[in-house]
Write an enzyme that holds these catalytic residues in place. Sequence first.
Site, mmCIF file in Angstrom:
data_model
loop_
_atom_site.group_PDB
_atom_site.id
_atom_site.type_symbol
_atom_site.label_atom_id
_atom_site.label_comp_id
_atom_site.label_asym_id
_atom_site.label_seq_id
_atom_site.Cartn_x
_atom_site.Cartn_y
_atom_site.Cartn_z
ATOM 1 N N SER A 1 0.811 -1.200 0.000
ATOM 2 C CA SER A 1 0.000 0.000 0.000
ATOM 3 C C SER A 1 0.845 1.249 0.000
ATOM 4 C CB SER A 1 -0.932 0.014 1.203
ATOM 5 O OG SER A 1 -0.195 0.420 2.337
ATOM 6 N N LYS A 2 0.189 2.295 -0.451
ATOM 7 C CA LYS A 2 0.841 3.590 -0.510
ATOM 8 C C LYS A 2 1.294 3.980 0.902
ATOM 9 C CE LYS A 2 -0.335 8.188 -2.158
ATOM 10 N NZ LYS A 2 -1.467 9.064 -2.404
ATOM 11 N N ARG A 3 0.473 3.568 1.870
ATOM 12 C CA ARG A 3 0.755 3.920 3.260
ATOM 13 C C ARG A 3 2.099 3.343 3.733
ATOM 14 N NH1 ARG A 3 -2.002 1.873 8.015
ATOM 15 N NH2 ARG A 3 -3.153 0.575 6.580
ATOM 16 N N GLY B 1 4.480 2.809 1.824
ATOM 17 C CA GLY B 1 5.512 3.345 0.925
ATOM 18 C C GLY B 1 6.156 2.277 0.067
#
Length: 484
Positions: free
Chosen positions: A250-252, A254
């Site tokens: 996830s983008k979270r 990174g």
Amino acid sequence: MSNKVRTRFAPSPTGFMHVGNLRTGLYAYLFAKKNDGTFILRIEDTDQERYVEGAVDVIYSTLKKAGIDHDEGPDKDGGYGPYIQSERKAMYMEYAKELVKRGAAYYCFCSKERLEGLTDENGVRKYDKHCLSLDEEEVQRRIKAGEPYVIRLNVPAEGVSEYDDMVFGHIAVNNADMEDNILIKSDGMPTYNFANVVDDHSMDITHVIRGVEYLSSTPKYNLIYDGFGWERPKYMHLSPIMKDATRKLSKRYGDANFEDFVAKGYLPKAIVNYIALLGWNPKDNKEKMSMDELIAEFSVDGISKSPSIFDETKMRWLNSEYIKELSEEEFLALATPYFDRSKIKGKYDYRKLAALLHKRTEILGEIPEKVDFLEEFRAFDTDMFFHKKMKVTKELALNVLKASEEVLSGEDNWTNERLQELVGVIAERCNVKGGQVFLPLRLALTASPVSPGGATEMADLLGKEESMRRLRFSIDLLEKDTEL
Ligand code: GLU
């Protein structure tokens, strides 16, 4: 529907490209190309909360870097446009009205309060088809009176909706478990559920390839196709890419953004090659594959139902294979911005440094840490000189370094080749093997157990003056140490 295979990639312009989404696009591309079909890019921007500046450009530039070349899209009209969902707004309402006429959808005027009242004790809310019973006349009267309304899908109350997914096989959902979802919102705009179907149909999409999160909604989409009397497309749903057993990339965390990997120094080709293998196994278990090979080998049987784990170590390895294939010039060009970002910026001969690093680099992003030590020469632990296997002791090292100082100080032809010859001279003088000179000399010049090249390459890179200075420094250090 056309006989020719037509697939689409329908990203939403979020401003970044998740590698999982990119893999979906890649598979849709590979499947189209494998079957002599057409690959379409459609931008799904209707559900966007807010406009993200430059987000569509990110999609174009990612596809370009990745070598995924669309045949039709906003910038390549193939006669099925517009290819940007927000530019298609006007058509959805007309289609929805048609569906109402056919009895597969209906107007709903229920207020927010009434809908909230439908929530059961478990917090689950399901619309009760209250407005399905309104007659045509009343509907028209209320619309004319300006009452807000939505248009809902009329899901049969009983029975089962089924289809065969090309990856997941037979999927069956009880109609009673589905809701009469909204197709047109009160602002007149379509929901994703509806726009997606209308777009896929009107663009003649034959194979819908997308994330598994849409697997269980697909029976609903099929009800729309059936309601219109349209032929359903075939479906291929893809399992997610996971960070580990429980977490998705996830983008979270990174660890999901294509551009972030590029910035770390992965070559787009390597990323694409790696993600192609996440969730798909080529028949012969081949790993390094060009886009043409991927197209030739791609097959639906090889697609896995289970989630795949993103293994960055493996992607690093693949990347190093692509780096090795670069010409020296290409590698120098790619490495230069990383040299400029390191402590050695503007110093040393980049070309020589690049030649040393080329075959030793897994990702370009590790270049600064590999060269910074050149500028970080300082007191180090002389235990480093001790090497059992090579039979190098501190005493031997001290002898070798002193002899090196004498021999090298008189040398003006400071090249790698000449220095290699001189290592032979030093070895002879000290009555040791070549390796017993190379090791202490390299450590003395770099103060580091790791360096991109051997002793003479390092000396060549540093130049005579700096090499002599470091040699003296290391001799002093060892002398102080061996006295104790
Ligand atoms: N816009 C959707 C997404 O980005 C695409 C879904 C689909 O391919 O149908 O997830």
